[in-house]
Motif scaffolding. Structure first.
Motif, PDB file in Angstrom:
ATOM      1  N   TRP A  34     -22.906  15.161 -25.108  1.00 28.70           N
ATOM      2  CA  TRP A  34     -22.842  14.886 -26.533  1.00 28.70           C
ATOM      3  C   TRP A  34     -23.393  16.070 -27.322  1.00 28.70           C
ATOM      4  O   TRP A  34     -22.760  16.571 -28.261  1.00 28.70           O
ATOM      5  CB  TRP A  34     -23.635  13.611 -26.816  1.00 28.70           C
ATOM      6  CG  TRP A  34     -23.849  13.309 -28.264  1.00 28.70           C
ATOM      7  CD1 TRP A  34     -25.022  13.317 -28.921  1.00 28.70           C
ATOM      8  CD2 TRP A  34     -22.856  12.958 -29.221  1.00 28.70           C
ATOM      9  NE1 TRP A  34     -24.851  12.995 -30.229  1.00 28.70           N
ATOM     10  CE2 TRP A  34     -23.517  12.771 -30.445  1.00 28.70           C
ATOM     11  CE3 TRP A  34     -21.464  12.799 -29.166  1.00 28.70           C
ATOM     12  CZ2 TRP A  34     -22.853  12.428 -31.620  1.00 28.70           C
ATOM     13  CZ3 TRP A  34     -20.794  12.456 -30.330  1.00 28.70           C
ATOM     14  CH2 TRP A  34     -21.482  12.269 -31.536  1.00 28.70           C
ATOM     15  N   SER A  68     -21.020  19.099 -27.291  1.00 27.68           N
ATOM     16  CA  SER A  68     -19.857  19.001 -28.174  1.00 27.68           C
ATOM     17  C   SER A  68     -20.289  19.029 -29.638  1.00 27.68           C
ATOM     18  O   SER A  68     -19.580  19.565 -30.489  1.00 27.68           O
ATOM     19  CB  SER A  68     -19.038  17.752 -27.853  1.00 27.68           C
ATOM     20  OG  SER A  68     -19.828  16.613 -28.068  1.00 27.68           O
ATOM     21  N   ALA A  91     -19.771  23.220 -23.009  1.00 27.35           N
ATOM     22  CA  ALA A  91     -19.208  21.862 -22.986  1.00 27.35           C
ATOM     23  C   ALA A  91     -18.709  21.517 -21.583  1.00 27.35           C
ATOM     24  O   ALA A  91     -18.962  20.412 -21.075  1.00 27.35           O
ATOM     25  CB  ALA A  91     -18.080  21.748 -24.003  1.00 27.35           C
ATOM     26  N   LEU A  92     -18.028  22.492 -20.956  1.00 27.07           N
ATOM     27  CA  LEU A  92     -17.501  22.241 -19.615  1.00 27.07           C
ATOM     28  C   LEU A  92     -18.641  22.016 -18.614  1.00 27.07           C
ATOM     29  O   LEU A  92     -18.614  21.060 -17.829  1.00 27.07           O
ATOM     30  CB  LEU A  92     -16.632  23.421 -19.160  1.00 27.07           C
ATOM     31  CG  LEU A  92     -15.266  23.510 -19.837  1.00 27.07           C
ATOM     32  CD1 LEU A  92     -14.561  24.821 -19.462  1.00 27.07           C
ATOM     33  CD2 LEU A  92     -14.397  22.317 -19.433  1.00 27.07           C
ATOM     34  N   ASN A 125     -20.236  18.790 -19.044  1.00 27.85           N
ATOM     35  CA  ASN A 125     -19.394  17.742 -18.462  1.00 27.85           C
ATOM     36  C   ASN A 125     -19.580  17.667 -16.962  1.00 27.85           C
ATOM     37  O   ASN A 125     -19.685  16.584 -16.385  1.00 27.85           O
ATOM     38  CB  ASN A 125     -17.923  18.032 -18.774  1.00 27.85           C
ATOM     39  CG  ASN A 125     -17.474  17.261 -19.991  1.00 27.85           C
ATOM     40  OD1 ASN A 125     -18.195  16.384 -20.463  1.00 27.85           O
ATOM     41  ND2 ASN A 125     -16.308  17.588 -20.516  1.00 27.85           N
ATOM     42  N   MET A 183     -12.684  14.642 -23.665  1.00 29.66           N
ATOM     43  CA  MET A 183     -11.943  15.850 -23.270  1.00 29.66           C
ATOM     44  C   MET A 183     -10.927  16.209 -24.341  1.00 29.66           C
ATOM     45  O   MET A 183     -10.791  17.360 -24.731  1.00 29.66           O
ATOM     46  CB  MET A 183     -11.258  15.568 -21.922  1.00 29.66           C
ATOM     47  CG  MET A 183     -10.831  16.803 -21.172  1.00 29.66           C
ATOM     48  SD  MET A 183     -12.262  17.839 -20.734  1.00 29.66           S
ATOM     49  CE  MET A 183     -11.446  19.371 -20.387  1.00 29.66           C
ATOM     50  N   ARG A 230     -11.054  15.391 -27.419  1.00 26.00           N
ATOM     51  CA  ARG A 230     -11.741  15.848 -28.617  1.00 26.00           C
ATOM     52  C   ARG A 230     -12.191  17.308 -28.453  1.00 26.00           C
ATOM     53  O   ARG A 230     -12.075  18.119 -29.369  1.00 26.00           O
ATOM     54  CB  ARG A 230     -12.951  14.967 -28.889  1.00 26.00           C
ATOM     55  CG  ARG A 230     -13.428  15.137 -30.329  1.00 26.00           C
ATOM     56  CD  ARG A 230     -14.547  14.201 -30.621  1.00 26.00           C
ATOM     57  NE  ARG A 230     -15.658  14.434 -29.705  1.00 26.00           N
ATOM     58  CZ  ARG A 230     -16.783  13.739 -29.757  1.00 26.00           C
ATOM     59  NH1 ARG A 230     -16.934  12.768 -30.616  1.00 26.00           N
ATOM     60  NH2 ARG A 230     -17.757  13.997 -28.933  1.00 26.00           N
ATOM     61  N   LEU A 231     -12.632  17.611 -27.258  1.00 20.81           N
ATOM     62  CA  LEU A 231     -13.079  18.979 -26.958  1.00 20.81           C
ATOM     63  C   LEU A 231     -11.926  19.970 -27.190  1.00 20.81           C
ATOM     64  O   LEU A 231     -12.063  20.991 -27.866  1.00 20.81           O
ATOM     65  CB  LEU A 231     -13.566  19.051 -25.514  1.00 20.81           C
ATOM     66  CG  LEU A 231     -14.073  20.422 -25.067  1.00 20.81           C
ATOM     67  CD1 LEU A 231     -15.501  20.622 -25.575  1.00 20.81           C
ATOM     68  CD2 LEU A 231     -14.022  20.560 -23.569  1.00 20.81           C
ATOM     69  N   VAL A 246     -11.166  20.352 -30.805  1.00 23.62           N
ATOM     70  CA  VAL A 246     -12.175  21.190 -31.458  1.00 23.62           C
ATOM     71  C   VAL A 246     -11.900  22.669 -31.166  1.00 23.62           C
ATOM     72  O   VAL A 246     -11.915  23.516 -32.065  1.00 23.62           O
ATOM     73  CB  VAL A 246     -13.587  20.789 -30.966  1.00 23.62           C
ATOM     74  CG1 VAL A 246     -14.614  21.848 -31.367  1.00 23.62           C
ATOM     75  CG2 VAL A 246     -13.969  19.441 -31.541  1.00 23.62           C
TER      76      VAL A 246
END
Lengths: 598, 165
Positions: A48, A51, A163-164, A167, B1, B3-4, B7
């Motif tokens: 969270w 992102s 972000a990756l 995740n 994913m 949404r990523l 973005v």
């Protein structure tokens, strides 16, 4: 015996239960840990936050790319705000829970560190321009955008990688959690299985112990029965030896023409002794006689005192203490009398050199407490444990049957009471009896009635035992009755058919071959409604259940002459009061005789 | 994913015009309160500066948070005191942060627990760069029930505005 039985019954399950409890607490802790882990996962904030960082960077880029020619103060203010928000987000990666976690994730931390550098550069450039704007310098928007573009370009792949990575970390964490969840569930199932198994073991142990206890009880019962049989045969053999010995001596004396009174006396005494043994045995085996009955303990003790005084001798004093008011108690007065007698005699025997027996009755709540206390030789613990066993006696041979205290024990328990013994060698023994007080003060009156005088009735006696029949005939005749005899039910019917005139009472044994006493009673009453029935039995209450004999008077063998006289007098009196022919047409065929018919 | 991806695409595609929101503060205003309140100093609203807010009385709470190291001491105004001062009505407060994060806080929370509008941490004023100027702090160390997800989402930082409902 009771203690020995209970100890393993309690100890083993207690241990097992403790183990179960510990296991259950462990399970509870595990469950708690698991839910905690699940809750933590829901707080998993790294994805969270990553992102959100991306979104805020994008918003910052939007603010920078605002459609205007020169950078306005408003734009600068918004850029400032966006930078503030980004810094606040950046701090989340550097402190608190996430900071701690990032310490163990060098890849992500490297990304965050590089983003930090880019953000610092953006911040520095922004401050340069905002200082110029504050001084009134007009800055073309394209210039600001151009200056910041390299930083945005550098930040973009960092944000994407962050972000990756976040995740990936989240996925890993999820896997960890699933694995942990699974192991916890497995553990829980194991624990539940353990609990189940332990429960099973507990059940098996309990079942086995119960079975063993029952077996032990059974073998103890058999032992008791064996001891009983041995005791009875020993006692009876003694009696028989006396009877046969003196009979022989009497015969010899008779042959020699010498007087036989002394020998017959001895035989008579032996017979009395036999009778006492039989009475004791009956009392021992008696069913719940008199459970609903009520008697006045105070009265009973006063009566017993009169009976006891001659038995105690000169050197033993009886100290009776009773309340001023009646003390109604549940139970059978006869049995209770026997109890008091037994305890008092034991107390006397425990004091060969004399002393005082304290006999004390008090109220205590819903109970009455009876204390019998002596100052005698006392008993050791081993003896105390055995005193209630049948035929256990400390008295010399021929002095006691060994049944006394076991009868006391049985009697007290049958009426729902309790008995406790406290004894000290050399100091004396105290028996404490706890009896249930009766709700109502209705006490059975047992005052002795005067022996009834000859009332001259007609009595039909049915008894299959020839000697007893003969004895009964003589006894009744001596009481002044006219006696008809029959050695069976059938004969009794025949005799009554031949007899012209009233038969006031049928006195019959219950157990006879052929027609039973109960059936005979019914038949006779069908023919002669005015005839009263008195039954006799040698068994304690077992064979009374057949036929409609609720209203019949039942005498227990051996029959006491005085009681027999009383009962018969009452029955004859009753029979005479019934008008012939009442409720029965057949009665009219019975010839009426005057009262003085004999 | 998805949404990523979106973005990232938006990022590269740069940059659509933004509607000028009321993001900006004038004259040291740090908190604006509106909705069911009885006291106003602006049309339908009450605006606090740092000074007017702290004039209501500062309280201290020492508690850990999931976002800070150790057990910091927070200083600020009790939310219940602000509610009293403004005559706040209703059952909920809708709180909004600088980044437009928005969450509802039941009035019960702030009446039952000493929830703080924290303005400083360990003696340092909270800056907009580090979750200031106002950070809603729940006394989570003092009340076990405040350690869950709910109190966590209500611990809003960079608080901008409140609406009583």
């Amino acid at each position: 015996m009771i203690l020995a039985l209970r100890r393993p019954l309690v100890a083993v399950p207690l241990t097992v239960l403790t183990a179960l409890l510990v296991l259950l607490i462990l399970s509870a802790v595990r469950v708690h840990e698991m839910s905690d882990a699940v809750e933590r996962q829901s707080r998993e904030a790294m994805n969270w936050s990553a992102s959100q960082m991306e979104v805020e960077f994008w918003r910052l880029a939007q603010a920078v790319g605002r459609q205007e020619n020169t950078v306005s103060p408003k734009t600068l203010e918004e850029i400032s705000l966006r930078i503030d928000i980004l810094w606040s987000r950046m701090r989340l990666f550097q402190s608190g829970e996430m900071g701690v976690r990032l310490a163990g994730l060098p890849d992500i931390r490297r990304l965050v560190d590089r983003l930090d550098i880019e953000l610092r550069t953006i911040d520095r450039i922004f401050h340069e321009y905002s200082a110029q704007v504050a001084l009134g310098v007009e800055i073309p928007r394209a210039e600001l955008e151009g200056r910041l573009a390299p930083q945005f370009e550098a930040a973009a792949p960092l944000l994407r990688d962050l972000a990756l990575e976040a995740n990936v970390v989240g996925a890993k964490r999820w896997e960890e959690l699933v694995a942990r969840h699974r192991s916890l569930v497995t553990e829980l199932i194991g624990l539940l299985g353990g609990v189940f198994l332990l429960g099973l073991v507990l059940l098996v142990i309990l079942a086995r112990q119960l079975r063993e206890a029952r077996q032990r009880e059974g073998s103890e019962k058999m032992e008791a029965v064996g001891r009983l049989a041995g005791g009875v045969s020993h006692e009876i053999n003694n009696v028989l030896a006396i009877v046969s010995g003196f009979t022989e001596m009497a015969q010899k004396a008779a042959e020699a023409g010498q007087p036989v009174d002394k020998h017959l006396d001895r035989i008579g005494q032996a017979a009395l002794r036999g009778q006492r043994i039989a009475q004791d045995l009956l009392a021992f085996g008696r069913k719940s006689v008199g459970k609903d009955a009520v008697f006045d303990l105070r009265d009973l003790l006063i009566q017993q005192e009169q009976l006891l005084l001659p038995l105690l001798g000169e050197r033993v004093r009886l100290d009776l203490s009773v309340p001023n008011d009646p003390l109604p108690v549940q139970g059978d007065a006869d049995l209770m009398g026997q109890v008091v007698m037994n305890l008092a005699i034991n107390a006397r025997d425990a004091m060969p050199d004399g002393g005082t027996i304290a006999l004390q009755a008090t109220r205590k709540g819903s109970h009455a407490i009876l204390v019998v206390k002596d100052q005698g030789i006392g008993m050791d613990a081993r003896t105390v444990r055995r005193i209630f066993e049948p035929f256990f006696t400390t008295k010399g041979p021929g002095k006691g049957t060994g049944l006394g205290l076991s009868i006391v024990y049985g009697a007290i328990h049958r009426i729902g009471g309790k008995i406790k013994v406290a004894s000290e060698v050399g100091k004396g023994t105290t028996f404490t009896l706890t009896l249930n007080r009766a709700a109502h003060g209705h006490a059975r009156c047992q005052a002795a009635a005067p022996l009834p005088v000859n009332s001259g009735g007609v009595i039909l006696v049915a008894e299959d035992e020839p000697d007893l029949l003969h004895l009964m005939e003589n006894t009744l005749a001596s009481l002044g009755y006219r006696v008809l005899t029959a050695s069976s039910g059938e004969e009794a019917l025949a005799v009554q058919a031949r007899h012209d005139g009233p038969i006031h009472v049928l006195l019959s044994d219950i157990v006879m071959p052929g027609i039973h006493g109960t059936e005979l009673a019914q038949r006779i009453r069908a023919i002669r409604p005015e005839t009263r029935v008195v039954l006799m039995t040698g068994f304690p209450g077992r064979d009374i259940g057949t036929g409609d004999i609720k209203n019949e008077k039942i005498l227990q063998k051996p029959v006491d002459t005085a009681e027999l006289a009383r009962v018969l007098a009452a029955a004859v009196g009753e029979a005479r009061r019934v008008p012939p022919g009442l409720g029965s047409g057949q009665a009219a065929t019975v010839p009426r005789l005057g009262h003085g018919a004999e | 994913m998805t949404r990523l991806l979106m973005v990232v695409l938006l990022w590269w595609g740069c940059v659509a015009p933004v509607s000028a929101e009321a993001l900006l503060r004038k004259d040291g205003i740090i908190l604006s309160v509106s909705g069911a309140i009885e006291r106003h100093n602006e049309k339908d609203a009450f605006l606090f500066t740092y000074d007017t807010l702290s004039a209501l009385g500062l309280s201290r709470i020492r508690t850990s948070t999931p976002w800070t190291d150790g057990v910091p001491e927070f200083e600020g105004v009790l939310v219940s005191r602000v509610v009293d001062y403004l005559g706040g009505k209703g059952s909920t407060m809708v709180v909004t942060a600088l980044n437009d994060y928005r969450v509802e806080i039941p009035m019960e929370d702030v009446l039952r627990y000493p929830v703080l509008f924290a303005v400083s941490m360990d003696g340092q004023r909270l800056t907009p760069r580090d979750k200031g100027p106002i950070w809603i702090i729940y006394p989570r160390d003092q009340f076990a029930e405040l350690r869950g997800e709910k109190a966590r989402t209500r611990s809003v930082w960079q608080l901008k505005s409140i609406e009583f409902k």
